[in-house]
Design a protein around this motif. Sequence first.
Motif, PDB file in Angstrom:
ATOM      1  N   GLU A  46       0.830  -1.203   0.000  1.00 44.42           N
ATOM      2  CA  GLU A  46       0.000   0.000   0.000  1.00 44.42           C
ATOM      3  C   GLU A  46       0.866   1.255   0.000  1.00 44.42           C
ATOM      4  OE1 GLU A  46      -2.404   0.272   3.530  1.00 44.42           O
ATOM      5  OE2 GLU A  46      -0.688   0.320   4.867  1.00 44.42           O
ATOM      6  N   PHE A  47       0.278   2.301  -0.482  1.00 44.57           N
ATOM      7  CA  PHE A  47       0.920   3.615  -0.539  1.00 44.57           C
ATOM      8  C   PHE A  47       1.015   4.207   0.860  1.00 44.57           C
ATOM      9  CE2 PHE A  47       2.012   7.733  -2.070  1.00 44.57           C
ATOM     10  CZ  PHE A  47       1.216   8.648  -1.408  1.00 44.57           C
ATOM     11  N   VAL A  48       2.154   4.818   1.160  1.00 37.53           N
ATOM     12  CA  VAL A  48       2.349   5.482   2.445  1.00 37.53           C
ATOM     13  C   VAL A  48       2.451   7.001   2.249  1.00 37.53           C
ATOM     14  CG1 VAL A  48       3.920   5.783   4.402  1.00 37.53           C
ATOM     15  CG2 VAL A  48       3.455   3.482   3.503  1.00 37.53           C
ATOM     16  N   ALA A  49       3.373   7.421   1.409  1.00 36.36           N
ATOM     17  CA  ALA A  49       3.586   8.856   1.207  1.00 36.36           C
ATOM     18  C   ALA A  49       4.418   9.066  -0.048  1.00 36.36           C
ATOM     19  CB  ALA A  49       4.285   9.479   2.411  1.00 36.36           C
ATOM     20  N   ALA A  50       4.318  10.272  -0.600  1.00 31.60           N
ATOM     21  CA  ALA A  50       5.122  10.638  -1.763  1.00 31.60           C
ATOM     22  C   ALA A  50       5.479  12.110  -1.673  1.00 31.60           C
ATOM     23  CB  ALA A  50       4.377  10.342  -3.059  1.00 31.60           C
ATOM     24  N   ILE A  51       6.579  12.468  -2.319  1.00 34.65           N
ATOM     25  CA  ILE A  51       7.058  13.851  -2.275  1.00 34.65           C
ATOM     26  C   ILE A  51       7.601  14.221  -3.646  1.00 34.65           C
ATOM     27  CG2 ILE A  51       9.326  13.095  -1.439  1.00 34.65           C
ATOM     28  CD1 ILE A  51       9.426  15.717   0.209  1.00 34.65           C
ATOM     29  N   SER A  52       7.277  15.417  -4.087  1.00 37.36           N
ATOM     30  CA  SER A  52       7.744  15.889  -5.376  1.00 37.36           C
ATOM     31  C   SER A  52       9.240  16.175  -5.337  1.00 37.36           C
ATOM     32  CB  SER A  52       6.980  17.146  -5.783  1.00 37.36           C
ATOM     33  OG  SER A  52       7.230  18.197  -4.862  1.00 37.36           O
ATOM     34  N   TRP A  53       9.824  16.374  -6.510  1.00 41.15           N
ATOM     35  CA  TRP A  53      11.280  16.591  -6.577  1.00 41.15           C
ATOM     36  C   TRP A  53      11.687  17.820  -5.765  1.00 41.15           C
ATOM     37  CZ3 TRP A  53      14.644  20.390  -8.287  1.00 41.15           C
ATOM     38  CH2 TRP A  53      15.973  19.995  -8.404  1.00 41.15           C
ATOM     39  N   SER A  54      10.900  18.880  -5.824  1.00 40.49           N
ATOM     40  CA  SER A  54      11.238  20.104  -5.093  1.00 40.49           C
ATOM     41  C   SER A  54      10.941  19.985  -3.608  1.00 40.49           C
ATOM     42  CB  SER A  54      10.450  21.284  -5.656  1.00 40.49           C
ATOM     43  OG  SER A  54       9.067  21.128  -5.380  1.00 40.49           O
ATOM     44  N   GLY A  55      10.136  19.001  -3.245  1.00 33.91           N
ATOM     45  CA  GLY A  55       9.746  18.851  -1.844  1.00 33.91           C
ATOM     46  C   GLY A  55       8.540  19.685  -1.464  1.00 33.91           C
ATOM     47  N   SER A  56       8.016  20.442  -2.402  1.00 27.44           N
ATOM     48  CA  SER A  56       6.920  21.358  -2.078  1.00 27.44           C
ATOM     49  C   SER A  56       5.557  20.687  -2.073  1.00 27.44           C
ATOM     50  CB  SER A  56       6.907  22.529  -3.068  1.00 27.44           C
ATOM     51  OG  SER A  56       6.692  22.053  -4.389  1.00 27.44           O
ATOM     52  N   ILE A  57       5.457  19.540  -2.705  1.00 24.14           N
ATOM     53  CA  ILE A  57       4.181  18.816  -2.767  1.00 24.14           C
ATOM     54  C   ILE A  57       4.359  17.456  -2.099  1.00 24.14           C
ATOM     55  CG2 ILE A  57       2.346  17.935  -4.235  1.00 24.14           C
ATOM     56  CD1 ILE A  57       3.330  19.854  -6.409  1.00 24.14           C
ATOM     57  N   LYS A  58       3.494  17.185  -1.141  1.00 23.92           N
ATOM     58  CA  LYS A  58       3.530  15.909  -0.434  1.00 23.92           C
ATOM     59  C   LYS A  58       2.137  15.296  -0.418  1.00 23.92           C
ATOM     60  CE  LYS A  58       7.187  17.630   2.617  1.00 23.92           C
ATOM     61  NZ  LYS A  58       7.620  17.856   4.020  1.00 23.92           N
ATOM     62  N   ASN A  59       2.107  14.010  -0.392  1.00 26.17           N
ATOM     63  CA  ASN A  59       0.847  13.286  -0.334  1.00 26.17           C
ATOM     64  C   ASN A  59       1.008  12.126   0.643  1.00 26.17           C
ATOM     65  OD1 ASN A  59      -1.767  12.442  -0.945  1.00 26.17           O
ATOM     66  ND2 ASN A  59      -1.108  11.176  -2.663  1.00 26.17           N
ATOM     67  N   TYR A  60       0.002  11.909   1.458  1.00 27.87           N
ATOM     68  CA  TYR A  60       0.058  10.859   2.463  1.00 27.87           C
ATOM     69  C   TYR A  60      -1.185   9.982   2.403  1.00 27.87           C
ATOM     70  CZ  TYR A  60       3.681  13.650   4.820  1.00 27.87           C
ATOM     71  OH  TYR A  60       4.820  14.352   5.134  1.00 27.87           O
ATOM     72  N   LYS A  61      -1.020   8.741   2.786  1.00 29.73           N
ATOM     73  CA  LYS A  61      -2.191   7.894   3.068  1.00 29.73           C
ATOM     74  C   LYS A  61      -2.937   8.597   4.203  1.00 29.73           C
ATOM     75  CE  LYS A  61      -3.307   3.315   4.939  1.00 29.73           C
ATOM     76  NZ  LYS A  61      -4.357   2.940   3.967  1.00 29.73           N
ATOM     77  N   ASN A  62      -4.220   8.761   4.034  1.00 29.25           N
ATOM     78  CA  ASN A  62      -5.001   9.578   4.965  1.00 29.25           C
ATOM     79  C   ASN A  62      -4.819   9.156   6.421  1.00 29.25           C
ATOM     80  OD1 ASN A  62      -6.063  11.353   3.124  1.00 29.25           O
ATOM     81  ND2 ASN A  62      -7.873  10.114   2.723  1.00 29.25           N
ATOM     82  N   SER A  63      -4.822   7.873   6.666  1.00 30.43           N
ATOM     83  CA  SER A  63      -4.776   7.383   8.047  1.00 30.43           C
ATOM     84  C   SER A  63      -3.417   7.602   8.710  1.00 30.43           C
ATOM     85  CB  SER A  63      -5.144   5.900   8.092  1.00 30.43           C
ATOM     86  OG  SER A  63      -4.234   5.135   7.342  1.00 30.43           O
ATOM     87  N   LEU A  64      -2.413   7.987   7.922  1.00 27.34           N
ATOM     88  CA  LEU A  64      -1.070   8.175   8.468  1.00 27.34           C
ATOM     89  C   LEU A  64      -0.713   9.640   8.666  1.00 27.34           C
ATOM     90  CD1 LEU A  64       0.857   5.498   6.385  1.00 27.34           C
ATOM     91  CD2 LEU A  64      -0.109   5.265   8.682  1.00 27.34           C
ATOM     92  N   LYS A  65      -1.559  10.513   8.184  1.00 30.95           N
ATOM     93  CA  LYS A  65      -1.288  11.947   8.340  1.00 30.95           C
ATOM     94  C   LYS A  65      -1.161  12.310   9.813  1.00 30.95           C
ATOM     95  CE  LYS A  65      -3.608  13.491   4.138  1.00 30.95           C
ATOM     96  NZ  LYS A  65      -4.755  14.256   3.569  1.00 30.95           N
ATOM     97  N   GLY A  66      -0.152  13.096  10.114  1.00 34.33           N
ATOM     98  CA  GLY A  66       0.071  13.508  11.487  1.00 34.33           C
ATOM     99  C   GLY A  66       1.055  12.621  12.228  1.00 34.33           C
ATOM    100  N   ARG A  67       1.221  11.394  11.776  1.00 34.35           N
ATOM    101  CA  ARG A  67       2.200  10.502  12.425  1.00 34.35           C
ATOM    102  C   ARG A  67       3.448  10.302  11.564  1.00 34.35           C
ATOM    103  NH1 ARG A  67       1.574   5.308  13.637  1.00 34.35           N
ATOM    104  NH2 ARG A  67      -0.001   4.833  12.057  1.00 34.35           N
ATOM    105  N   PHE A  68       3.276  10.276  10.249  1.00 34.86           N
ATOM    106  CA  PHE A  68       4.392  10.045   9.338  1.00 34.86           C
ATOM    107  C   PHE A  68       4.718  11.334   8.590  1.00 34.86           C
ATOM    108  CE2 PHE A  68       4.075   5.172   8.509  1.00 34.86           C
ATOM    109  CZ  PHE A  68       3.957   4.952   9.860  1.00 34.86           C
ATOM    110  N   THR A  69       6.004  11.577   8.355  1.00 36.83           N
ATOM    111  CA  THR A  69       6.447  12.743   7.611  1.00 36.83           C
ATOM    112  C   THR A  69       7.492  12.336   6.589  1.00 36.83           C
ATOM    113  OG1 THR A  69       6.078  14.186   9.527  1.00 36.83           O
ATOM    114  CG2 THR A  69       7.458  15.039   7.755  1.00 36.83           C
ATOM    115  N   ILE A  70       7.254  12.704   5.345  1.00 32.29           N
ATOM    116  CA  ILE A  70       8.212  12.427   4.279  1.00 32.29           C
ATOM    117  C   ILE A  70       8.997  13.691   3.981  1.00 32.29           C
ATOM    118  CG2 ILE A  70       6.582  12.938   2.418  1.00 32.29           C
ATOM    119  CD1 ILE A  70       7.901  10.648   0.808  1.00 32.29           C
ATOM    120  N   SER A  71      10.276  13.518   3.694  1.00 27.88           N
ATOM    121  CA  SER A  71      11.123  14.661   3.339  1.00 27.88           C
ATOM    122  C   SER A  71      12.231  14.161   2.425  1.00 27.88           C
ATOM    123  CB  SER A  71      11.706  15.321   4.594  1.00 27.88           C
ATOM    124  OG  SER A  71      12.521  14.400   5.312  1.00 27.88           O
ATOM    125  N   ARG A  72      12.968  15.086   1.844  1.00 23.86           N
ATOM    126  CA  ARG A  72      14.056  14.687   0.970  1.00 23.86           C
ATOM    127  C   ARG A  72      15.174  15.701   1.000  1.00 23.86           C
ATOM    128  NH1 ARG A  72      11.613  13.958  -4.812  1.00 23.86           N
ATOM    129  NH2 ARG A  72      13.799  13.531  -5.361  1.00 23.86           N
TER     130      ARG A  72
END
Length: 122
Positions: A46-72
């Motif tokens: 299943e999908f967890v999170a994704a981040i654009s090349w610039s880092g400005s756009i992030k997407n999370y599995k709804n149930s994980l928002k607030g607990r998981f953070t993606i960065s690059r």
Amino acid sequence: QVQLVESGGGLVQAGGSLSLSCAASGRTDSTYTMGWFRQAPGKEREFVAAISWSGSIKNYKNSLKGRFTISRDNAKNTVYLQMNSLKPEDTAVYYCAARRGISVSGSDMDYWGKGTLVTVSS
């Protein structure tokens, strides 16, 4: 070709935190969206999170928002997943993936790592 290597998995108690890293090598000169996925025992990946090349756009599995953070960090060709307040149901193999383009939907990933196991004990 892009090679992805995950690290940082391990055993953690419920309520604890863990930080995963994914190092990219090879053709990293293109702009890649990076993502994290997971597969629990007996379940589909299943999908967890994704981040654009610039880092400005992030997407999370709804149930994980607030607990998981993606960065690059593009200078290090590395993407991270910070996981807090972990629960036993977060136990899974976590995979890093990459795709060309800007979509952060988590679909049509071009490259995959081999995964790192995260085990959350109760």
